[in-house]
Design a protein around this motif. Structure first.
Motif, PDB file in Angstrom:
ATOM      1  N   ALA A  41      39.112  39.955  -4.292  1.00  0.00           N
ATOM      2  CA  ALA A  41      38.729  39.724  -2.888  1.00  0.00           C
ATOM      3  C   ALA A  41      38.420  38.258  -2.589  1.00  0.00           C
ATOM      4  CB  ALA A  41      37.518  40.587  -2.551  1.00  0.00           C
ATOM      5  N   LEU A  42      38.276  37.431  -3.639  1.00  0.00           N
ATOM      6  CA  LEU A  42      37.835  36.041  -3.412  1.00  0.00           C
ATOM      7  C   LEU A  42      38.621  35.271  -2.335  1.00  0.00           C
ATOM      8  CD1 LEU A  42      36.778  34.796  -6.988  1.00  0.00           C
ATOM      9  CD2 LEU A  42      35.310  35.133  -4.987  1.00  0.00           C
ATOM     10  N   PRO A  43      39.972  35.409  -2.309  1.00  0.00           N
ATOM     11  CA  PRO A  43      40.707  34.648  -1.285  1.00  0.00           C
ATOM     12  C   PRO A  43      40.335  35.034   0.144  1.00  0.00           C
ATOM     13  CG  PRO A  43      42.192  35.451  -2.986  1.00  0.00           C
ATOM     14  CD  PRO A  43      40.870  36.108  -3.223  1.00  0.00           C
ATOM     15  N   SER A  44      39.745  36.226   0.335  1.00  0.00           N
ATOM     16  CA  SER A  44      39.368  36.577   1.714  1.00  0.00           C
ATOM     17  C   SER A  44      37.897  36.293   2.017  1.00  0.00           C
ATOM     18  CB  SER A  44      39.732  38.031   2.038  1.00  0.00           C
ATOM     19  OG  SER A  44      39.597  38.847   0.935  1.00  0.00           O
ATOM     20  N   ILE A  45      37.238  35.553   1.139  1.00  0.00           N
ATOM     21  CA  ILE A  45      35.833  35.190   1.407  1.00  0.00           C
ATOM     22  C   ILE A  45      35.783  33.716   1.780  1.00  0.00           C
ATOM     23  CG2 ILE A  45      33.491  35.132   0.477  1.00  0.00           C
ATOM     24  CD1 ILE A  45      34.297  37.256  -1.547  1.00  0.00           C
ATOM     25  N   HIS A  46      35.451  33.447   3.033  1.00  0.00           N
ATOM     26  CA  HIS A  46      35.395  32.052   3.491  1.00  0.00           C
ATOM     27  C   HIS A  46      33.963  31.685   3.836  1.00  0.00           C
ATOM     28  CE1 HIS A  46      39.717  31.871   3.429  1.00  0.00           C
ATOM     29  NE2 HIS A  46      39.708  33.067   3.997  1.00  0.00           N
ATOM     30  N   ILE A  47      33.496  30.617   3.212  1.00  0.00           N
ATOM     31  CA  ILE A  47      32.107  30.210   3.426  1.00  0.00           C
ATOM     32  C   ILE A  47      32.072  28.830   4.063  1.00  0.00           C
ATOM     33  CG2 ILE A  47      29.913  29.694   2.263  1.00  0.00           C
ATOM     34  CD1 ILE A  47      30.992  31.652   0.055  1.00  0.00           C
ATOM     35  N   SER A  48      31.248  28.706   5.078  1.00  0.00           N
ATOM     36  CA  SER A  48      31.071  27.393   5.709  1.00  0.00           C
ATOM     37  C   SER A  48      29.631  27.304   6.205  1.00  0.00           C
ATOM     38  CB  SER A  48      32.065  27.232   6.860  1.00  0.00           C
ATOM     39  OG  SER A  48      31.939  28.317   7.754  1.00  0.00           O
ATOM     40  N   PHE A  49      29.291  26.163   6.785  1.00  0.00           N
ATOM     41  CA  PHE A  49      27.929  25.974   7.273  1.00  0.00           C
ATOM     42  C   PHE A  49      27.961  25.516   8.723  1.00  0.00           C
ATOM     43  CE2 PHE A  49      27.584  25.429   2.690  1.00  0.00           C
ATOM     44  CZ  PHE A  49      26.504  26.249   2.399  1.00  0.00           C
TER      45      PHE A  49
END
Ligand code: DC
Length: 231
Positions: free
Chosen positions: A66-74
């Motif tokens: 699933a990692l490619p569909s986890i997007h993290i930003s601030f």
């Protein structure tokens, strides 16, 4: 113009390093990145998507897929002065701080593929320098060439007391013993994992902030920062 540097603050959970790092960044006009929030966001994603086994361990291979569909930003700090963590665009700042995430985040942070992905993202944030990042492996793995490295150490009971007060302040019901157990458990997992365990970089300055006020900690850190920039 002053040269821009990278400041790496590492240490155990609830040692107050995020507060110090955030305050320094604000004072000197640097970007602040809370790398722990990124591990917490991945953990929240795992919980929400049923990637936790009934025995409260993580479904590792499914999470890796699933990692490619986890997007993290601030999102930049708002009126409360706190930068908010976004998971696939959604503000999850308060959800990533709850006890459920806290108790599952260390096992998630053990997974090499998770670390690889988040490390690359953290390095991307630091490309232009002018950044303060706090975590566990910032001075050792993420930015081994950071100009200023600080390793914050505070005893576990003091850290649990701080965390307990913080959670109560947020209206989260929890006992002190539960918080202490979580702190000790995370210390153990974080410092014994195979990939990038929590340890002081050889060239990091140690800070025992157990008896220091937030103002004293800030003064101490600002002084180290100014000395490093002037070098
Ligand atoms: O700083 P924190 O308590 O929010 O961090 C949450 C968890 O993330 C912590 O248990 C260990 C992990 N972590 C990590 O492994 N590496 C980092 N650079 C930052 C956090």
């Amino acid at each position: 113009m002053d040269k821009k540097i990278i400041v790496a603050l590492d240490g155990y959970s609830s040692s107050g390093k995020s507060t110090m790092a955030r305050a320094l960044a604000r004072k000197v006009g640097y970007v602040y990145v809370d790398s722990g929030a990124m591990y917490r966001a991945v953990t929240l994603y795992a919980i929400r998507n049923g990637l936790v086994n009934p025995d409260a361990t993580i479904k590792t291979s499914e999470l890796i897929k699933a990692l490619p569909s986890i997007h993290i930003s601030f999102a930049p700090a708002g009126a409360d002065g706190v930068q908010h963590t976004l998971l696939n665009g959604e503000d999850v700042e308060s959800q990533i701080r709850d006890m459920k995430v806290s108790s599952l985040v260390s096992p998630v942070a053990v997974i090499p593929e998770v670390r690889e992905r988040l490390t690359a993202l953290q390095q991307e944030f630091g490309k232009e320098k002018g950044i303060v990042m706090d975590g566990r492996d910032i001075g050792t793995t993420v930015f081994p060439h950071a100009e200023l490295k600080v390793f914050v150490c505070t005893n576990a009971e003091e850290r649990a007391r701080r965390r307990y007060k913080e959670l109560l302040g947020k209206g989260i019901e929890v006992s002190y013993d539960e918080v202490l157990a979580n702190v000790l458990e995370r210390d153990h997992i974080d410092s014994t994992r195979e990939v990038s365990p929590l340890r002081k970089a050889d060239d990091a300055i140690e800070l025992d902030n157990g008896t220091m006020t937030p103002e004293e900690q800030m003064e101490w850190l600002l002084k180290r920062f100014q000395e490093t920039v002037a070098k």
